[in-house]
Design a protein around this motif. Sequence first.
Motif, PDB file in Angstrom:
ATOM      1  N   ALA A 127       0.845  -1.191   0.000  1.00 41.73           N
ATOM      2  CA  ALA A 127       0.000   0.000   0.000  1.00 41.73           C
ATOM      3  C   ALA A 127       0.879   1.238   0.000  1.00 41.73           C
ATOM      4  O   ALA A 127       1.983   1.236   0.556  1.00 41.73           O
ATOM      5  CB  ALA A 127      -0.914  -0.001   1.221  1.00 41.73           C
ATOM      6  N   TRP A 192      -0.610   2.214  -4.555  1.00 39.79           N
ATOM      7  CA  TRP A 192       0.203   1.017  -4.372  1.00 39.79           C
ATOM      8  C   TRP A 192       1.638   1.255  -4.813  1.00 39.79           C
ATOM      9  O   TRP A 192       1.931   2.194  -5.553  1.00 39.79           O
ATOM     10  CB  TRP A 192      -0.371  -0.198  -5.100  1.00 39.79           C
ATOM     11  CG  TRP A 192      -0.665  -0.048  -6.566  1.00 39.79           C
ATOM     12  CD1 TRP A 192      -1.889   0.165  -7.136  1.00 39.79           C
ATOM     13  CD2 TRP A 192       0.265  -0.122  -7.665  1.00 39.79           C
ATOM     14  NE1 TRP A 192      -1.789   0.234  -8.510  1.00 39.79           N
ATOM     15  CE2 TRP A 192      -0.479   0.058  -8.861  1.00 39.79           C
ATOM     16  CE3 TRP A 192       1.635  -0.319  -7.771  1.00 39.79           C
ATOM     17  CZ2 TRP A 192       0.117   0.048 -10.132  1.00 39.79           C
ATOM     18  CZ3 TRP A 192       2.238  -0.329  -9.023  1.00 39.79           C
ATOM     19  CH2 TRP A 192       1.482  -0.155 -10.185  1.00 39.79           C
ATOM     20  N   ARG A 226      -5.082  -3.466  -6.040  1.00 36.11           N
ATOM     21  CA  ARG A 226      -4.912  -2.782  -4.747  1.00 36.11           C
ATOM     22  C   ARG A 226      -6.036  -3.114  -3.769  1.00 36.11           C
ATOM     23  O   ARG A 226      -5.801  -3.311  -2.574  1.00 36.11           O
ATOM     24  CB  ARG A 226      -4.835  -1.266  -4.995  1.00 36.11           C
ATOM     25  CG  ARG A 226      -5.008  -0.366  -3.756  1.00 36.11           C
ATOM     26  CD  ARG A 226      -3.944  -0.595  -2.716  1.00 36.11           C
ATOM     27  NE  ARG A 226      -4.052   0.337  -1.616  1.00 36.11           N
ATOM     28  CZ  ARG A 226      -4.882   0.237  -0.592  1.00 36.11           C
ATOM     29  NH1 ARG A 226      -5.736  -0.776  -0.543  1.00 36.11           N
ATOM     30  NH2 ARG A 226      -4.880   1.134   0.374  1.00 36.11           N
TER      31      ARG A 226
END
Length: 255
Positions: A127, A192, A226
């Motif tokens: 992340a 991401w 993501r």
Amino acid sequence: MIFRRRRKDDEIPADEAEDTTGSADSAEDLPEDDETASAAGDDEAAAELDVEALDSRDWRGAGPWDLTEVDLDVEPLPGRARIDLGSMIITGFGGAELRLQVAEETQQIVSAMLIKGDSALELGAYAAPRSGGLWPELREEIVEAATEAGGSAALVEGPFGVELRRLLPVTTPDGEQGYQPSRMWVVEGPRWLLRGILYGQAALEEGLEPPVADLLTAFREVVVRRGDEAKSPGDLLPLVIPADVEPDPESAEDA
């Protein structure tokens, strides 16, 4: 597919210098003089690198991709096959082997490694802030950690902007001390960050010719999923084993 167990946290490690992924016999035994000369050359190259200019550019024109940017109904080229690992969709190629790195403490898959011959590419997705900027922050920590561990690290221009090259001290299975080289590619997408680390012969190459070329193409072809979950910057995006894939138990036990 082979499971290999390795101790690793569920976020991007700050102590990257302790990462000994890849076969231990890929470590390079370097005389002290050679290592010192290499470090001096790396420092000079880093001084000439316009890091801010490289960081300001978008390097994803030819991939890696976000899930929203790809039509998965379109089949890949002949001889290549997609492997859906949840947060990453990887496209395999002829002669490559896929290994999944599993954390001992959690039994969670933390990265995937494509291996061809004596070269490897380790892939991990994390992340990142919507505004970007995570990679410059992380690489400072990685460089510092490598130096503290007795290795060296340098920033050079690579196919995705700033590339980080390291020499980390390792111990071979025979008990000998050596240095393991690696090249790190990092790309930030929509919330991401995708990290690729080259090991083995590919890490020793200066340019993008074989054996780097196949691994570079594989990195560009990664699709990141993501998800909408709230995550802190640096948190690992979870990987899963595809339902239609059976691991090799004998290889897993050996690894």
